[in-house]
Scaffold this motif. Structure first.
Motif, PDB file in Angstrom:
ATOM      1  N   VAL A 181     -21.897  56.546 -11.757  1.00 14.02           N
ATOM      2  CA  VAL A 181     -22.275  57.629 -10.853  1.00 14.02           C
ATOM      3  C   VAL A 181     -21.371  58.834 -11.110  1.00 14.02           C
ATOM      4  O   VAL A 181     -20.248  58.699 -11.641  1.00 14.02           O
ATOM      5  CB  VAL A 181     -22.159  57.214  -9.373  1.00 14.02           C
ATOM      6  CG1 VAL A 181     -23.124  56.099  -9.043  1.00 14.02           C
ATOM      7  CG2 VAL A 181     -20.728  56.802  -9.024  1.00 14.02           C
ATOM      8  N   GLN A 182     -21.847  60.000 -10.710  1.00 13.14           N
ATOM      9  CA  GLN A 182     -21.074  61.232 -10.819  1.00 13.14           C
ATOM     10  C   GLN A 182     -20.496  61.548  -9.451  1.00 13.14           C
ATOM     11  O   GLN A 182     -21.222  61.834  -8.500  1.00 13.14           O
ATOM     12  CB  GLN A 182     -21.969  62.381 -11.297  1.00 13.14           C
ATOM     13  CG  GLN A 182     -21.225  63.662 -11.641  1.00 13.14           C
ATOM     14  CD  GLN A 182     -20.426  63.552 -12.931  1.00 13.14           C
ATOM     15  OE1 GLN A 182     -20.674  62.669 -13.752  1.00 13.14           O
ATOM     16  NE2 GLN A 182     -19.468  64.448 -13.114  1.00 13.14           N
ATOM     17  N   LEU A 183     -19.183  61.462  -9.326  1.00 14.70           N
ATOM     18  CA  LEU A 183     -18.549  61.688  -8.035  1.00 14.70           C
ATOM     19  C   LEU A 183     -18.546  63.180  -7.692  1.00 14.70           C
ATOM     20  O   LEU A 183     -18.119  64.010  -8.489  1.00 14.70           O
ATOM     21  CB  LEU A 183     -17.115  61.173  -8.036  1.00 14.70           C
ATOM     22  CG  LEU A 183     -16.929  59.652  -8.131  1.00 14.70           C
ATOM     23  CD1 LEU A 183     -15.450  59.309  -8.165  1.00 14.70           C
ATOM     24  CD2 LEU A 183     -17.617  58.957  -6.965  1.00 14.70           C
ATOM     25  N   PRO A 184     -18.989  63.539  -6.478  1.00 16.76           N
ATOM     26  CA  PRO A 184     -18.944  64.928  -6.043  1.00 16.76           C
ATOM     27  C   PRO A 184     -17.558  65.280  -5.529  1.00 16.76           C
ATOM     28  O   PRO A 184     -16.663  64.427  -5.482  1.00 16.76           O
ATOM     29  CB  PRO A 184     -19.972  64.960  -4.915  1.00 16.76           C
ATOM     30  CG  PRO A 184     -19.851  63.585  -4.310  1.00 16.76           C
ATOM     31  CD  PRO A 184     -19.556  62.656  -5.457  1.00 16.76           C
ATOM     32  N   GLU A 204     -10.448  63.703  -4.873  1.00 20.76           N
ATOM     33  CA  GLU A 204      -9.499  64.810  -4.778  1.00 20.76           C
ATOM     34  C   GLU A 204      -9.167  65.346  -6.171  1.00 20.76           C
ATOM     35  O   GLU A 204      -9.391  64.689  -7.189  1.00 20.76           O
ATOM     36  CB  GLU A 204      -8.207  64.328  -4.090  1.00 20.76           C
ATOM     37  CG  GLU A 204      -8.413  63.716  -2.711  1.00 20.76           C
ATOM     38  CD  GLU A 204      -7.134  63.101  -2.162  1.00 20.76           C
ATOM     39  OE1 GLU A 204      -6.121  63.075  -2.915  1.00 20.76           O
ATOM     40  OE2 GLU A 204      -7.149  62.628  -1.013  1.00 20.76           O
ATOM     41  N   GLY A 205      -8.583  66.536  -6.186  1.00 25.68           N
ATOM     42  CA  GLY A 205      -8.068  67.099  -7.434  1.00 25.68           C
ATOM     43  C   GLY A 205      -9.119  67.819  -8.255  1.00 25.68           C
ATOM     44  O   GLY A 205     -10.252  68.054  -7.824  1.00 25.68           O
ATOM     45  N   GLU A 206      -8.721  68.133  -9.510  1.00 28.81           N
ATOM     46  CA  GLU A 206      -9.592  68.865 -10.423  1.00 28.81           C
ATOM     47  C   GLU A 206     -10.647  67.930 -11.026  1.00 28.81           C
ATOM     48  O   GLU A 206     -10.376  66.754 -11.251  1.00 28.81           O
ATOM     49  CB  GLU A 206      -8.765  69.488 -11.547  1.00 28.81           C
ATOM     50  CG  GLU A 206      -7.811  70.579 -11.082  1.00 28.81           C
ATOM     51  CD  GLU A 206      -8.541  71.778 -10.511  1.00 28.81           C
ATOM     52  OE1 GLU A 206      -9.605  72.143 -11.087  1.00 28.81           O
ATOM     53  OE2 GLU A 206      -8.098  72.312  -9.491  1.00 28.81           O
ATOM     54  N   PRO A 207     -11.847  68.445 -11.272  1.00 30.03           N
ATOM     55  CA  PRO A 207     -12.874  67.621 -11.915  1.00 30.03           C
ATOM     56  C   PRO A 207     -12.398  67.113 -13.277  1.00 30.03           C
ATOM     57  O   PRO A 207     -11.579  67.741 -13.953  1.00 30.03           O
ATOM     58  CB  PRO A 207     -14.057  68.578 -12.053  1.00 30.03           C
ATOM     59  CG  PRO A 207     -13.826  69.620 -11.005  1.00 30.03           C
ATOM     60  CD  PRO A 207     -12.339  69.788 -10.908  1.00 30.03           C
ATOM     61  N   SER A 228      -9.661  53.695  -2.720  1.00 28.25           N
ATOM     62  CA  SER A 228      -9.190  54.276  -3.976  1.00 28.25           C
ATOM     63  C   SER A 228      -9.237  55.789  -3.870  1.00 28.25           C
ATOM     64  O   SER A 228      -9.912  56.354  -3.003  1.00 28.25           O
ATOM     65  CB  SER A 228     -10.043  53.823  -5.161  1.00 28.25           C
ATOM     66  OG  SER A 228     -10.005  52.424  -5.320  1.00 28.25           O
ATOM     67  N   VAL A 229      -8.505  56.431  -4.781  1.00 30.56           N
ATOM     68  CA  VAL A 229      -8.557  57.897  -4.906  1.00 30.56           C
ATOM     69  C   VAL A 229      -9.027  58.216  -6.323  1.00 30.56           C
ATOM     70  O   VAL A 229      -8.458  57.721  -7.305  1.00 30.56           O
ATOM     71  CB  VAL A 229      -7.189  58.536  -4.630  1.00 30.56           C
ATOM     72  CG1 VAL A 229      -7.275  60.048  -4.804  1.00 30.56           C
ATOM     73  CG2 VAL A 229      -6.701  58.179  -3.226  1.00 30.56           C
ATOM     74  N   PHE A 230     -10.065  59.033  -6.427  1.00 32.52           N
ATOM     75  CA  PHE A 230     -10.602  59.437  -7.724  1.00 32.52           C
ATOM     76  C   PHE A 230     -10.694  60.959  -7.789  1.00 32.52           C
ATOM     77  O   PHE A 230     -10.579  61.648  -6.768  1.00 32.52           O
ATOM     78  CB  PHE A 230     -12.001  58.841  -7.943  1.00 32.52           C
ATOM     79  CG  PHE A 230     -12.035  57.337  -7.973  1.00 32.52           C
ATOM     80  CD1 PHE A 230     -11.611  56.646  -9.094  1.00 32.52           C
ATOM     81  CD2 PHE A 230     -12.493  56.610  -6.875  1.00 32.52           C
ATOM     82  CE1 PHE A 230     -11.650  55.264  -9.132  1.00 32.52           C
ATOM     83  CE2 PHE A 230     -12.529  55.230  -6.905  1.00 32.52           C
ATOM     84  CZ  PHE A 230     -12.098  54.556  -8.039  1.00 32.52           C
ATOM     85  N   ARG A 231     -10.920  61.444  -8.982  1.00 32.18           N
ATOM     86  CA  ARG A 231     -11.190  62.866  -9.186  1.00 32.18           C
ATOM     87  C   ARG A 231     -12.688  63.062  -9.332  1.00 32.18           C
ATOM     88  O   ARG A 231     -13.416  62.142  -9.716  1.00 32.18           O
ATOM     89  CB  ARG A 231     -10.460  63.354 -10.430  1.00 32.18           C
ATOM     90  CG  ARG A 231      -8.937  63.333 -10.283  1.00 32.18           C
ATOM     91  CD  ARG A 231      -8.244  63.452 -11.618  1.00 32.18           C
ATOM     92  NE  ARG A 231      -8.536  64.725 -12.278  1.00 32.18           N
ATOM     93  CZ  ARG A 231      -8.132  65.033 -13.508  1.00 32.18           C
ATOM     94  NH1 ARG A 231      -7.446  64.140 -14.213  1.00 32.18           N
ATOM     95  NH2 ARG A 231      -8.427  66.210 -14.037  1.00 32.18           N
ATOM     96  N   PRO A 232     -13.198  64.237  -9.012  1.00 37.81           N
ATOM     97  CA  PRO A 232     -14.623  64.491  -9.236  1.00 37.81           C
ATOM     98  C   PRO A 232     -14.958  64.254 -10.700  1.00 37.81           C
ATOM     99  O   PRO A 232     -14.216  64.682 -11.593  1.00 37.81           O
ATOM    100  CB  PRO A 232     -14.790  65.965  -8.851  1.00 37.81           C
ATOM    101  CG  PRO A 232     -13.632  66.271  -7.956  1.00 37.81           C
ATOM    102  CD  PRO A 232     -12.499  65.414  -8.447  1.00 37.81           C
ATOM    103  N   GLY A 233     -16.067  63.550 -10.918  1.00 42.19           N
ATOM    104  CA  GLY A 233     -16.445  63.242 -12.298  1.00 42.19           C
ATOM    105  C   GLY A 233     -17.067  61.877 -12.412  1.00 42.19           C
ATOM    106  O   GLY A 233     -17.411  61.233 -11.398  1.00 42.19           O
TER     107      GLY A 233
END
Length: 474
Positions: A181-184, A204-207, A228-233
């Motif tokens: 999936v593509q995280l918004p 959070e953070g930069e894509p 969990s913590v992920f970046r957009p993408g």
């Protein structure tokens, strides 16, 4: 004659004719969703019928096998069903946890346990009878969410679902699957309503264009929540279903669209309401709670009555006449309590203990009791029957005592002692009763005022202000 015709014929002998007709129409024309977790209050509102008549008819219908009654523990935030059972006896946990909302709540019967009804396959087969065959959203609408959720109209619902859903996936028992999936740039919730497995992803953070990975295990032993913590993408999620049931994973973008899709609410039949329903108490007198159960209620109104001078009455008019008069008094009180959506819990000698879900119903019942007893005395040309009434509202425990569903706690004790303050044809009430807006409006409409009672309650002192209700000078 078809079996369903015979069942409805039997139901017409027990319930309201109008309510039976409304239920027949629902069975014939209602959607699967309406018949999976039927909300009696919604049926009453749609048909323009009294709630008590519809509730009573559904209770008789369940007893006859037309519907199956379900006690559903709800998350107070999303109204998801955390536990569903055919009897209140199996509701034993003091706290319940919702993985979807990541919230643990102390259980009480006021609005966290609903009672709904599912149509029997003897009348009509619906999708919820075979939940393994339901589609993703049909499972949520018919099984996971409670009957108090008011979903938007289907076209609006579908548009909101398309907006807030990133992906849906069915994972069969024993299957392993991978989803990308593509995280918004907003939080994401991954949730399965069957195993109550969830993963809360902060974004959070930069894509990034680099692949991120997440593994989710479906295990039926207990609700499982990961964070969990992920970046957009891009995010690759691997799923491992080790249960004996399928998993219906939804990847939700948290936000206003999700809130609008599942955030609508409507009144529903609560366990607290049903326990104070006279028809329910009559039908399920000894089959509600186990002897060791203690279920919390945050607010319940108690009414105690006592017939003053009953011993002297027996001496004055004789046993036979006095017995008939006392029975007539009990019959009047029972009828009034039931008509005010309350229930008689028990009688103790010449006294009655009744409960109501709101103070105004108890106040109305008390005033009607007082009027009825005066009328009964006037018809007899005597003043032998004098009723003392006490009212109090507060928290309590629903328990099983002497093979019947009862209540325990300080609120019950106070209500009984408030009634003991009355010395003649009078109504005494505590401050919570008078501060209730609907009670205040009712008393004002009857031109009834309140006088503070200066004596304290035995064992409680002046911590509970008590008032005598009496006609004002206006």
């Amino acid at each position: 004659m078809h079996e369903s015709d015979a069942l409805f014929t039997a139901l017409r002998n027990l319930g309201s004719a109008d309510a039976v007709r409304a239920i027949q129409d629902l069975v014939r024309d209602g959607s699967d969703e309406e018949l999976a977790r039927t909300n009696p209050l919604s049926v009453a509102a749609a048909a323009g019928l009294p709630e008590d008549a519809v509730i009573a008819t559904f209770l008789h219908a369940a007893r006859l096998g037309l519907f199956e009654m379900s006690w559903n523990v709800l998350c107070p935030h999303c109204s998801g069903v955390l536990n569903a059972t055919t009897t209140l006896k199996t509701v034993r946990e003091s706290h319940y946890y919702c993985a979807f909302c990541d919230a643990a709540e102390e259980l009480h019967l006021d609005n966290q346990v609903e009672v709904s009804f599912t149509v029997s396959p003897r009348l009509r087969h619906i999708g919820a009878h075979d939940p393994g065959g339901l589609t993703f959203w049909d499972y949520h609408r018919q099984v996971f969410f409670g009957s108090g959720v008011a979903f938007p109209k289907r076209a609006v619902f579908d548009a909101l679902a398309q907006s807030c859903m990133l992906e849906t996936l069915e994972v069969r028992p024993g299957e392993r699957m991978i989803l990308t999936v593509q995280l918004p740039e907003s939080p994401v919730v991954l949730f399965d309503p069957i195993t109550h497995t969830a993963h809360l992803a902060a974004v959070e953070g930069e894509p990034t264009v680099e692949r991120q990975d997440l593994s989710i295990l479906f295990d039926s032993l207990h609700p499982n929540v990961g964070r969990s913590v992920f970046r957009p993408g891009p995010l690759r999620v691997s799923f491992d279903n080790r249960t004996q049931e399928r998993a219906l994973l939804g990847v939700y973008r948290a936000g206003p669209e999700l809130d609008e899709m599942i955030g609508g609410r409507r009144p529903f039949l609560t366990a607290k309401h049903l326990l104070s329903n006279q028809t329910f108490r009559d039908i399920y007198r000894t089959d509600t709670l186990d002897v060791d159960q203690r279920l919390k209620i945050m607010s319940l109104t108690f009414l105690f009555t006592d017939l003053k001078g009953s011993t002297e009455l027996y001496e004055r008019v004789g046993d036979l006449v006095a017995y008939d008069l006392v029975r007539a008094h009990f019959r009047l009180l029972h009828e009034i309590v039931a008509s005010e959506s309350g229930a008689v819990v028990k009688t103790i000698g010449d006294a009655v203990m009744a409960t109501f879900t709101t103070p105004d119903r108890a106040v109305s019942a008390a005033l009607r009791m007082q009027d009825s007893m005066r009328q009964l005395n006037a018809e007899r040309g005597a003043e032998d029957l004098t009723l003392k009434i006490g009212l109090h509202e507060g928290p309590c425990l629903a328990v099983s005592l002497n093979d019947r569903q009862d209540y325990f706690g300080q609120t019950v004790n106070i209500a009984s002692r408030v009634q003991n303050l009355a010395t003649s044809d009078s109504i005494f009430a505590t401050e919570p009763i008078l501060l209730h807006a609907a009670s205040a409006d009712l008393l004002a409409s009857r031109h009834i005022g309140s006088r503070p009672w200066t004596q304290g309650l035995r064992g409680i002192g002046d911590r509970v202000p008590v008032f005598e209700l009496a006609a004002s000078d206006v």
